[in-house]
Scaffold this motif. Structure first.
Motif, short mmCIF file in Angstrom:
data_model
loop_
_atom_site.label_atom_id
_atom_site.label_comp_id
_atom_site.label_asym_id
_atom_site.label_seq_id
_atom_site.Cartn_x
_atom_site.Cartn_y
_atom_site.Cartn_z
N GLY A 1 0.82 -1.22 0.00
CA GLY A 1 0.00 0.00 0.00
C GLY A 1 0.85 1.26 0.00
O GLY A 1 2.06 1.23 0.24
N ASP A 2 0.19 2.39 -0.31
CA ASP A 2 0.82 3.71 -0.34
C ASP A 2 2.04 3.77 -1.28
O ASP A 2 3.01 4.48 -1.03
CB ASP A 2 1.24 4.12 1.09
N ALA A 3 1.97 2.98 -2.36
CA ALA A 3 3.11 2.92 -3.29
C ALA A 3 3.27 4.24 -4.04
O ALA A 3 2.30 4.93 -4.33
CB ALA A 3 2.89 1.79 -4.29
N ILE A 4 4.51 4.55 -4.36
CA ILE A 4 4.82 5.69 -5.22
C ILE A 4 5.11 5.11 -6.60
O ILE A 4 5.96 4.23 -6.75
CB ILE A 4 6.03 6.48 -4.68
N VAL A 5 4.35 5.57 -7.58
CA VAL A 5 4.42 4.99 -8.92
C VAL A 5 4.90 6.06 -9.89
O VAL A 5 4.47 7.22 -9.81
CB VAL A 5 3.03 4.47 -9.36
N THR A 6 5.76 5.65 -10.81
CA THR A 6 6.23 6.57 -11.84
C THR A 6 6.35 5.81 -13.15
O THR A 6 6.49 4.60 -13.16
CB THR A 6 7.57 7.22 -11.43
N GLY A 7 6.27 6.53 -14.26
CA GLY A 7 6.34 5.87 -15.57
C GLY A 7 5.60 6.70 -16.58
O GLY A 7 5.34 7.90 -16.36
N SER A 8 5.27 6.08 -17.70
CA SER A 8 4.56 6.80 -18.76
C SER A 8 4.09 5.75 -19.77
O SER A 8 3.56 4.73 -19.34
CB SER A 8 5.51 7.84 -19.39
N HIS A 9 4.31 5.96 -21.05
CA HIS A 9 3.85 5.00 -22.06
C HIS A 9 4.93 4.80 -23.10
O HIS A 9 5.83 5.65 -23.25
CB HIS A 9 2.57 5.50 -22.73
N LEU A 10 4.85 3.68 -23.82
CA LEU A 10 5.85 3.39 -24.85
C LEU A 10 5.25 3.41 -26.26
O LEU A 10 5.99 3.28 -27.23
CB LEU A 10 6.52 2.03 -24.58
N ASP A 11 3.95 3.52 -26.37
CA ASP A 11 3.35 3.55 -27.72
C ASP A 11 3.51 4.94 -28.33
O ASP A 11 3.92 5.89 -27.65
CB ASP A 11 1.86 3.14 -27.68
N SER A 12 3.19 5.07 -29.60
CA SER A 12 3.40 6.35 -30.29
C SER A 12 2.22 6.68 -31.20
O SER A 12 1.41 5.82 -31.53
CB SER A 12 4.68 6.30 -31.13
N VAL A 13 2.20 7.93 -31.62
CA VAL A 13 1.31 8.34 -32.72
C VAL A 13 1.96 7.86 -34.03
O VAL A 13 3.12 7.46 -34.02
CB VAL A 13 1.11 9.87 -32.75
N PRO A 14 1.26 7.92 -35.17
CA PRO A 14 1.92 7.59 -36.43
C PRO A 14 3.09 8.53 -36.69
O PRO A 14 2.92 9.76 -36.67
CB PRO A 14 0.82 7.77 -37.48
N ASP A 15 4.26 7.96 -36.90
CA ASP A 15 5.49 8.74 -37.11
C ASP A 15 5.75 9.73 -35.99
O ASP A 15 6.09 10.90 -36.22
CB ASP A 15 5.47 9.44 -38.48
#
Ligand code: GLV
Ligand code: MN
Ligand code: MN
Length: 403
Positions: A69-83
């Protein structure tokens, strides 16, 4: 830390990169996405983190007990828009791993679990809806609606997940997971010039403009381009073209932005009057009222143009995200942990942190983008700025998750 950042950046760089455009085509549940996910997993395992994929296909790498519990989370995403560019998304994930390396180097003691995430399908390039992974988790997208999403080839989201080896049957709101999280901090490349203009490498997000996507279907009558008299035509390209101009005009009037960036034409022949022109409007504004006024005016104009040309029009809202004001307390805490006078800026770009802010405390860091360009191969952050971003994120994580 700099060398681990460089190594990760070099390993991720070729995945899903189109040799012709130099841009990225990392669409959800494709081979490029699979390779990005394999990269994430190997980075997690190389650091001895507990790796898991949640019910919605988001990836997690845990340091400490995931259930504490009470975790600190960080990150984002790896997918992209076209080009797309290299930084939108991946900078946040790579910086998260690099910040953990930095904290281990500092020898800090973690008092809370830390997790690094890759949220699936943030850009919505394939199924039309942005932030699918975080929306499902937060309950902003139901399982039923998600099952209706289809890509341009008619492949549904659950089919795509299955083909990629993931079980879609349990997708949906994930309260149990959300209850484990104390805060989510997403680092992202800036998608404008604000930091370049203030001369700062790193800033903090204040708010995200309300934004959405609308599909305009103009239906006319296919006919011969050479033999059909102009007066006899029901050409949907004409009201579509006028609508594009109206979008620009209305956005200017309201201080908003409005873009038709994607179009599909049927039958798509040089010598055929189209039967269908389908255009997708992306519109965003500083306030909900401005956005509503802009889109209402564009739709009204489109209906008038369609009528005038004997064309049918249907408009469907495919995606919507209300205005997001990031929580003051967490934002101020970030500023304090980063040592004082850090610029605070709003953005017109959407993010998983914005979606998750409806259910957990979230905050964002922005890293200067020297071209100010995004959703293009020209997107660029200098390595020194990326390193400054990692150090700022490490300071924030140390303050939030360590004694
Ligand atoms: C995502 O980057 C969006 O703002 O569309
Ligand atoms: Mn983006
Ligand atoms: Mn992004």
């Amino acid at each position: 830390m700099t060398s681990s950042f460089q190594q990760m950046w070099a390993d991720l760089g070729p995945i899903g990169r189109d040799a012709g455009s130099g841009g990225y085509r990392r669409f959800a549940w494709t081979e490029a996405d699979r390779d990005c996910r394999a990269w994430f997993r190997s980075e997690a395992e190389a650091r001895g983190l507990t790796y898991e994929v949640d019910r919605n296909g988001n990836q997690w790498a845990w340091l400490g007990d995931p259930m504490a519990g009470d975790a600190i989370v960080t990150g984002s995403h790896l997918d992209s828009v076209p080009d797309g560019g290299a930084f939108d998304g991946p900078l946040g994930v790579v910086s998260a791993f690099a910040a953990l390396d930095e904290l281990r180097h500092r020898g800090v003691e973690f008092t809370k679990p830390l997790a690094i995430t890759n949220f699936g399908d943030e850009e919505g390039a394939r199924f039309g809806l942005a932030c699918v992974g975080s929306r499902l988790t937060a309950g902003q997208l139901t399982r039923e609606k998600a099952y209706e999403l289809k890509d341009g080839d008619g492949i549904s989201l659950p089919q795509a997940m299955e083909r990629a080896g993931y079980d879609p049957s349990a997708i949906g709101r994930d309260d149990e997971r959300l209850a484990r999280i104390g805060a989510y901090v997403e680092l992202h490349v800036e998608q404008g010039r604000a930091l370049d203009l203030t001369g700062d490498a790193v800033g903090i997000a204040s708010a995200i403009w309300p934004h959405g996507r609308w599909r305009f279907d103009f239906r006319g009558e296919a006919n011969h381009a050479g033999t059909t008299r102009l007066v006899d035509r029901r050409d949907p390209m004409l009201p579509y073209a006028e609508t594009v101009l109206a979008a620009r005009r209305e956005a200017e009037l309201a201080g908003a932005v409005a873009t038709f960036g994607k179009i599909a034409v049927e039958p798509n022949g040089v010598n055929a009057i189209p039967s269908l022109v389908r255009g997708w409007l992306d519109s965003r504004a500083p306030s909900p009222d401005d956005l509503d006024a802009t889109v209402t005016a564009i739709e009204k104009a489109a209906r008038e143009y369609a009528d005038r040309h004997g064309v049918d029009l249907s408009v469907v809202r495919e995606s919507f995200t209300p205005v997001i004001e990031f929580e003051d307390a967490l934002r101020d805490e970030l500023g304090r942990l980063m040592g004082g006078s850090v610029p605070v800026l709003g953005t017109g770009a959407g993010h998983d942190a914005g979606i998750l802010s409806s259910v957990i405390p979230t905050a964002m860091l922005f890293v200067r983008n020297l071209t100010g360009i995004s959703h293009s191969p020209a997107e660029y952050a200098a390595e020194d700025d990326c390193v400054a971003g990692v150090l700022a994120l490490a300071d924030v994580l140390e303050g939030l998750a360590c004694s």
